[in-house]
Design a protein around this motif. Structure first.
Motif, PDB file in Angstrom:
ATOM      1  N   GLY A 261       0.799  -1.220   0.000  1.00  0.00           N
ATOM      2  CA  GLY A 261       0.000   0.000   0.000  1.00  0.00           C
ATOM      3  C   GLY A 261       0.828   1.264   0.000  1.00  0.00           C
ATOM      4  N   PRO A 262       0.290   2.335  -0.586  1.00  0.00           N
ATOM      5  CA  PRO A 262       1.035   3.591  -0.697  1.00  0.00           C
ATOM      6  C   PRO A 262       1.565   4.133   0.621  1.00  0.00           C
ATOM      7  CG  PRO A 262      -0.952   3.657  -2.043  1.00  0.00           C
ATOM      8  CD  PRO A 262      -1.037   2.406  -1.236  1.00  0.00           C
ATOM      9  N   ALA A 263       0.871   3.856   1.717  1.00  0.00           N
ATOM     10  CA  ALA A 263       1.301   4.410   3.006  1.00  0.00           C
ATOM     11  C   ALA A 263       2.654   3.873   3.454  1.00  0.00           C
ATOM     12  CB  ALA A 263       0.251   4.128   4.080  1.00  0.00           C
ATOM     13  N   VAL A 264       3.050   2.685   2.947  1.00  0.00           N
ATOM     14  CA  VAL A 264       4.333   2.111   3.379  1.00  0.00           C
ATOM     15  C   VAL A 264       5.293   1.912   2.216  1.00  0.00           C
ATOM     16  CG1 VAL A 264       3.438   1.012   5.468  1.00  0.00           C
ATOM     17  CG2 VAL A 264       3.373  -0.242   3.298  1.00  0.00           C
ATOM     18  N   TRP A 265       4.971   2.437   1.037  1.00  0.00           N
ATOM     19  CA  TRP A 265       5.934   2.355  -0.057  1.00  0.00           C
ATOM     20  C   TRP A 265       7.226   3.069   0.348  1.00  0.00           C
ATOM     21  CZ3 TRP A 265       2.370   3.680  -4.837  1.00  0.00           C
ATOM     22  CH2 TRP A 265       1.583   2.566  -5.114  1.00  0.00           C
ATOM     23  N   GLY A 266       8.327   2.448   0.040  1.00  0.00           N
ATOM     24  CA  GLY A 266       9.626   2.984   0.412  1.00  0.00           C
ATOM     25  C   GLY A 266      10.122   2.525   1.762  1.00  0.00           C
ATOM     26  N   ALA A 294       0.902  -7.425  -7.463  1.00  0.00           N
ATOM     27  CA  ALA A 294      -0.403  -7.566  -6.824  1.00  0.00           C
ATOM     28  C   ALA A 294      -0.374  -8.740  -5.854  1.00  0.00           C
ATOM     29  CB  ALA A 294      -1.498  -7.795  -7.864  1.00  0.00           C
ATOM     30  N   SER A 295      -0.935  -8.515  -4.685  1.00  0.00           N
ATOM     31  CA  SER A 295      -1.120  -9.615  -3.749  1.00  0.00           C
ATOM     32  C   SER A 295      -2.435 -10.315  -4.075  1.00  0.00           C
ATOM     33  CB  SER A 295      -1.149  -9.092  -2.307  1.00  0.00           C
ATOM     34  OG  SER A 295      -2.248  -8.216  -2.119  1.00  0.00           O
ATOM     35  N   ALA A 344     -10.135   0.897  -7.885  1.00  0.00           N
ATOM     36  CA  ALA A 344      -9.592   0.554  -9.203  1.00  0.00           C
ATOM     37  C   ALA A 344      -8.386  -0.371  -9.103  1.00  0.00           C
ATOM     38  CB  ALA A 344      -9.221   1.824  -9.957  1.00  0.00           C
ATOM     39  N   LYS A 345      -7.802  -0.488  -7.913  1.00  0.00           N
ATOM     40  CA  LYS A 345      -6.639  -1.351  -7.697  1.00  0.00           C
ATOM     41  C   LYS A 345      -7.030  -2.761  -7.264  1.00  0.00           C
ATOM     42  CE  LYS A 345      -3.365   1.790  -8.342  1.00  0.00           C
ATOM     43  NZ  LYS A 345      -2.320   1.654  -9.381  1.00  0.00           N
ATOM     44  N   LEU A 346      -8.333  -3.026  -7.147  1.00  0.00           N
ATOM     45  CA  LEU A 346      -8.802  -4.316  -6.653  1.00  0.00           C
ATOM     46  C   LEU A 346      -9.550  -5.050  -7.765  1.00  0.00           C
ATOM     47  CD1 LEU A 346     -10.142  -3.200  -3.143  1.00  0.00           C
ATOM     48  CD2 LEU A 346      -7.899  -4.169  -3.713  1.00  0.00           C
ATOM     49  N   LEU A 347      -8.919  -6.080  -8.312  1.00  0.00           N
ATOM     50  CA  LEU A 347      -9.490  -6.877  -9.394  1.00  0.00           C
ATOM     51  C   LEU A 347     -10.135  -8.130  -8.818  1.00  0.00           C
ATOM     52  CD1 LEU A 347      -9.724  -7.407 -12.517  1.00  0.00           C
ATOM     53  CD2 LEU A 347      -7.584  -8.719 -12.285  1.00  0.00           C
ATOM     54  N   VAL A 348     -11.414  -8.331  -9.079  1.00  0.00           N
ATOM     55  CA  VAL A 348     -12.112  -9.523  -8.596  1.00  0.00           C
ATOM     56  C   VAL A 348     -11.745 -10.707  -9.487  1.00  0.00           C
ATOM     57  CG1 VAL A 348     -14.359 -10.600  -8.209  1.00  0.00           C
ATOM     58  CG2 VAL A 348     -13.992  -8.197  -7.595  1.00  0.00           C
ATOM     59  N   THR A 349     -11.158 -11.733  -8.884  1.00  0.00           N
ATOM     60  CA  THR A 349     -10.692 -12.892  -9.648  1.00  0.00           C
ATOM     61  C   THR A 349     -11.481 -14.162  -9.372  1.00  0.00           C
ATOM     62  OG1 THR A 349      -9.059 -13.434  -7.938  1.00  0.00           O
ATOM     63  CG2 THR A 349      -8.348 -11.976  -9.717  1.00  0.00           C
ATOM     64  N   GLY A 350     -12.377 -14.123  -8.388  1.00  0.00           N
ATOM     65  CA  GLY A 350     -13.174 -15.308  -8.086  1.00  0.00           C
ATOM     66  C   GLY A 350     -14.221 -14.977  -7.038  1.00  0.00           C
ATOM     67  N   LYS A 351     -15.315 -15.738  -7.057  1.00  0.00           N
ATOM     68  CA  LYS A 351     -16.360 -15.505  -6.063  1.00  0.00           C
ATOM     69  C   LYS A 351     -16.461 -16.693  -5.129  1.00  0.00           C
ATOM     70  CE  LYS A 351     -19.943 -16.832  -9.428  1.00  0.00           C
ATOM     71  NZ  LYS A 351     -21.178 -16.370 -10.078  1.00  0.00           N
ATOM     72  N   LEU A 352     -16.842 -16.421  -3.896  1.00  0.00           N
ATOM     73  CA  LEU A 352     -16.931 -17.435  -2.860  1.00  0.00           C
ATOM     74  C   LEU A 352     -18.328 -17.429  -2.260  1.00  0.00           C
ATOM     75  CD1 LEU A 352     -13.535 -16.545  -1.190  1.00  0.00           C
ATOM     76  CD2 LEU A 352     -13.970 -18.569  -2.567  1.00  0.00           C
ATOM     77  N   GLY A 353     -18.779 -18.605  -1.848  1.00  0.00           N
ATOM     78  CA  GLY A 353     -20.107 -18.691  -1.275  1.00  0.00           C
ATOM     79  C   GLY A 353     -21.166 -18.361  -2.307  1.00  0.00           C
ATOM     80  N   LYS A 354     -22.176 -17.621  -1.895  1.00  0.00           N
ATOM     81  CA  LYS A 354     -23.290 -17.281  -2.777  1.00  0.00           C
ATOM     82  C   LYS A 354     -23.183 -15.856  -3.320  1.00  0.00           C
ATOM     83  CE  LYS A 354     -26.467 -20.451  -0.426  1.00  0.00           C
ATOM     84  NZ  LYS A 354     -27.753 -20.594   0.312  1.00  0.00           N
ATOM     85  N   ALA A 355     -21.976 -15.320  -3.290  1.00  0.00           N
ATOM     86  CA  ALA A 355     -21.791 -13.940  -3.757  1.00  0.00           C
ATOM     87  C   ALA A 355     -22.220 -13.781  -5.206  1.00  0.00           C
ATOM     88  CB  ALA A 355     -20.318 -13.547  -3.606  1.00  0.00           C
ATOM     89  N   GLN A 356     -22.947 -12.732  -5.470  1.00  0.00           N
ATOM     90  CA  GLN A 356     -23.372 -12.389  -6.822  1.00  0.00           C
ATOM     91  C   GLN A 356     -22.433 -11.308  -7.344  1.00  0.00           C
ATOM     92  OE1 GLN A 356     -25.955 -14.097  -8.410  1.00  0.00           O
ATOM     93  NE2 GLN A 356     -25.797 -15.340  -6.537  1.00  0.00           N
ATOM     94  N   VAL A 357     -21.383 -11.743  -8.027  1.00  0.00           N
ATOM     95  CA  VAL A 357     -20.391 -10.785  -8.498  1.00  0.00           C
ATOM     96  C   VAL A 357     -19.735 -11.324  -9.755  1.00  0.00           C
ATOM     97  CG1 VAL A 357     -18.600 -11.790  -7.004  1.00  0.00           C
ATOM     98  CG2 VAL A 357     -18.342  -9.444  -7.849  1.00  0.00           C
ATOM     99  N   GLU A 358     -19.458 -10.441 -10.680  1.00  0.00           N
ATOM    100  CA  GLU A 358     -18.800 -10.816 -11.928  1.00  0.00           C
ATOM    101  C   GLU A 358     -17.294 -10.724 -11.742  1.00  0.00           C
ATOM    102  OE1 GLU A 358     -18.820  -9.566 -16.694  1.00  0.00           O
ATOM    103  OE2 GLU A 358     -20.222  -8.643 -15.281  1.00  0.00           O
ATOM    104  N   THR A 359     -16.596 -11.754 -12.180  1.00  0.00           N
ATOM    105  CA  THR A 359     -15.135 -11.754 -12.068  1.00  0.00           C
ATOM    106  C   THR A 359     -14.510 -11.081 -13.291  1.00  0.00           C
ATOM    107  OG1 THR A 359     -14.964 -13.936 -13.114  1.00  0.00           O
ATOM    108  CG2 THR A 359     -15.186 -13.873 -10.710  1.00  0.00           C
ATOM    109  N   SER A 391      -4.846  -7.614  -5.623  1.00  0.00           N
ATOM    110  CA  SER A 391      -4.764  -6.273  -5.053  1.00  0.00           C
ATOM    111  C   SER A 391      -3.437  -5.637  -5.461  1.00  0.00           C
ATOM    112  CB  SER A 391      -4.871  -6.375  -3.524  1.00  0.00           C
ATOM    113  OG  SER A 391      -4.710  -5.131  -2.914  1.00  0.00           O
ATOM    114  N   PHE A 392      -3.502  -4.644  -6.354  1.00  0.00           N
ATOM    115  CA  PHE A 392      -2.295  -4.062  -6.931  1.00  0.00           C
ATOM    116  C   PHE A 392      -1.750  -2.972  -6.002  1.00  0.00           C
ATOM    117  CE2 PHE A 392      -4.502  -6.095 -10.319  1.00  0.00           C
ATOM    118  CZ  PHE A 392      -3.508  -6.573 -11.160  1.00  0.00           C
TER     119      PHE A 392
END
Length: 527
Positions: A261-266, A294-295, A344-359, A391-392
């Protein structure tokens, strides 16, 4: 049968005795000729032939072809020959324990040149090590595996997800579970102090369990309490980790070291300085690193305040149903979004449980499509499930700073939905050796093989020399590269021409053979 430093190869224990003939007396079965050998010690490459007898390396040097005329030969001209890579941090345990043979082949790692994976990281490791090893032997697996006992598994088994300290009797139960795991062959104790319910533990609780692992010769592997500014901060988490090592006597290994994260870069410079000082004082401290910016995480882990996860996701959903607590959680999640650099730095790559979300979309894009604020889109997902994220959040300067340290080794943290499971080792080679020229080929091989074996105590792995296990990778230095991306994370890497696991070919001429030669590598703690 026991090898040096007390490691038992479970698959051979029942059929061989300590009186077996020496490797030198065995008949050669395979000769690797004309390759450039990097032997895992960090020494420069040299032309050398390797003679293999069964599952052991018989000879390294001039092969004396006439003496071994009946052995099969592999011509490795123009190729790199190295010890099979050892991944110190994976999430391959469920694959290797699966009833699905394709998962047990562990090919995402094999195509990176990996012959041994450690599992149970982040505190998730089970403690019934003998049962895991017996299942692996019965079902057969592609690569070797070594096991870490998990603090999270132990705490959840004894205390559950509650935010409280253990009673005296509960502490004794947890210590007994770790002791059992070590006696059954675990190589160490792993923690994920950022994750619920492990984050509820105070430092002293972890110290007591690390003492048990250390007493049995194991090391302490940790996903630290903070890699950013979530609670005690990156520097505070490093200090806690070093203190656990000092008080317990265990060697310390920091998982996927980073400044998130930007707060600890460097901040890599001061973290490196602090670890160097501890090492200069005689403390054993190492770390692993994946080469991605990205983590891999989940919405609940990335954004939700730790207090709101008391009781797990079920506890979170109860709090979200309370308007006051929901507002407090929302404010905490807004801070989490800022810490992570925005939706914008968080890319959804998979859904868990009954989450209604597009990857394949960022949280910002999901929010825009739904007409919501990003934080509210995240809450909506959590109300029915969860989602995996890429997470970029890393700065290349910090990645490079950690990469050149001689106490940092290669690791993947390989998990579903992130290309690191399929491409971390070739990416480290491409980025750090070929493109950035931060490290040499010899250093890359050492940090990916022998040095990891030393950390984990795998006494007969990680080096190409006589008497060692015949775990060997042969790869094309011009073609060794990752193919997995964040959008297509399940693509095998290129460039591995041959991969031997315990003397058997798992990959031959770039194609997997269908063999399942892997073994459970169990530590003998003399219990």
């Amino acid at each position: 049968m026991r090898w040096a430093a007390g490691f038992a190869l479970l698959a051979l224990m029942a059929c061989q005795s300590t009186g077996a003939s020496s490797v030198a007396e065995e008949q050669a079965t395979l000769i690797i000729r004309n390759g450039t050998l990097y032997d895992g010690t960090g020494s420069p490459g040299r032309l050398a032939d390797i003679v293999i007898a069964g599952d052991r390396i018989l000879h390294v040097g001039k092969a004396a072809a006439a003496k071994h005329a009946n052995a099969r030969a592999i011509d490795a001209s123009g190729l790199i020959v190295a010890p099979g890579f050892i991944d110190p941090h994976t999430h391959a345990g469920s694959d290797l324990n699966s009833a699905n043979i394709e998962r047990r082949r562990n090919l995402p790692f094999a195509y990176q040149g990996v012959t041994t994976v450690l599992v149970g990281n982040d505190g998730h490791g089970r403690t019934d090590i003998r049962e895991l090893a017996n299942r692996a032997r019965a079902q057969k697996i592609g690569t070797n595996v070594a096991y870490l006992a998990g603090f999270g598994h132990v705490r959840k088994s004894v205390i559950g997800d509650a935010d409280r300290a253990p009673s005296a009797s509960e502490m004794e139960q947890m210590k007994a579970m770790i002791s059992r795991a070590m006696c059954e062959g675990a190589v160490g104790l792993s923690t994920g102090l950022y994750y619920t319910p492990q984050n509820f533990a105070k430092t002293g609780e972890v110290v007591e369990l690390a003492k048990v692992a250390a007493r049995h010769g194991g090391y302490y592997d940790t996903h630290m309490r903070d890699e950013s500014t979530y609670n005690i901060g990156l520097s505070g988490a490093v200090e806690e980790t070093l203190e656990i090592g000092r008080q317990s006597g265990a060697a310390v290994h920091i998982a996927h070291i980073k400044a998130l994260g930007p707060a600890v870069w460097g901040h890599s410079a001061k973290i490196i300085s602090r670890i160097e000082a501890a090492r200069a004082d005689g403390q054993k401290v190492t770390a692993d690193q994946y080469p991605w910016a990205a983590s891999g995480t989940r919405i609940s882990n990335a954004l939700v305040p730790r207090w709101a996860l008391d009781g797990g996701l079920a506890g979170l959903r109860e709090r979200l149903a309370d308007p006051i607590k929901r507002s407090e959680i929302r404010e905490g999640m807004l801070a989490g979004l800022k810490r992570r650099g925005g939706a914008a730095k968080l890319l959804v790559t998979g859904k868990l449980g009954k989450a209604q979300v597009e990857t394949g979309l960022t949280l910002a894009e999901i929010a825009e499509r739904s007409g919501q604020e990003p934080v509210d889109a995240a809450i909506r997902i959590l109300e029915t499930g969860d989602a995996r994220l890429a997470s970029f959040n890393m700065d290349p300067a910090d990645i490079h700073a950690f990469a050149v340290q001689d106490w940092v080794v290669t690791g993947s943290d390989g998990s579903t939905g992130h290309p690191r499971k399929y491409g971390s080792f070739p990416k480290a080679y491409r980025d750090f050796v070929r493109e950035e020229k931060l490290i040499t080929m010899a250093r890359f091989v050492r940090r990916s093989s022998g040095q990891v074996a030393d950390i984990a105590g795998l006494a007969d792995r990680g080096y190409v020399k006589a008497g060692m296990a015949a775990d060997i990778v042969i790869f094309d230095p011009d073609k060794f590269a990752p193919n997995a991306t964040y959008q297509q994370p399940k693509k095998w890497s290129s460039g591995v021409r041959y991969l031997l696991v315990n003397g058997s070919l798992l990959i031959e001429r770039g194609e997997h053979t269908g063999a399942l030669p892997g073994r459970s590598l169990l530590k003998d703690s003399a219990c």
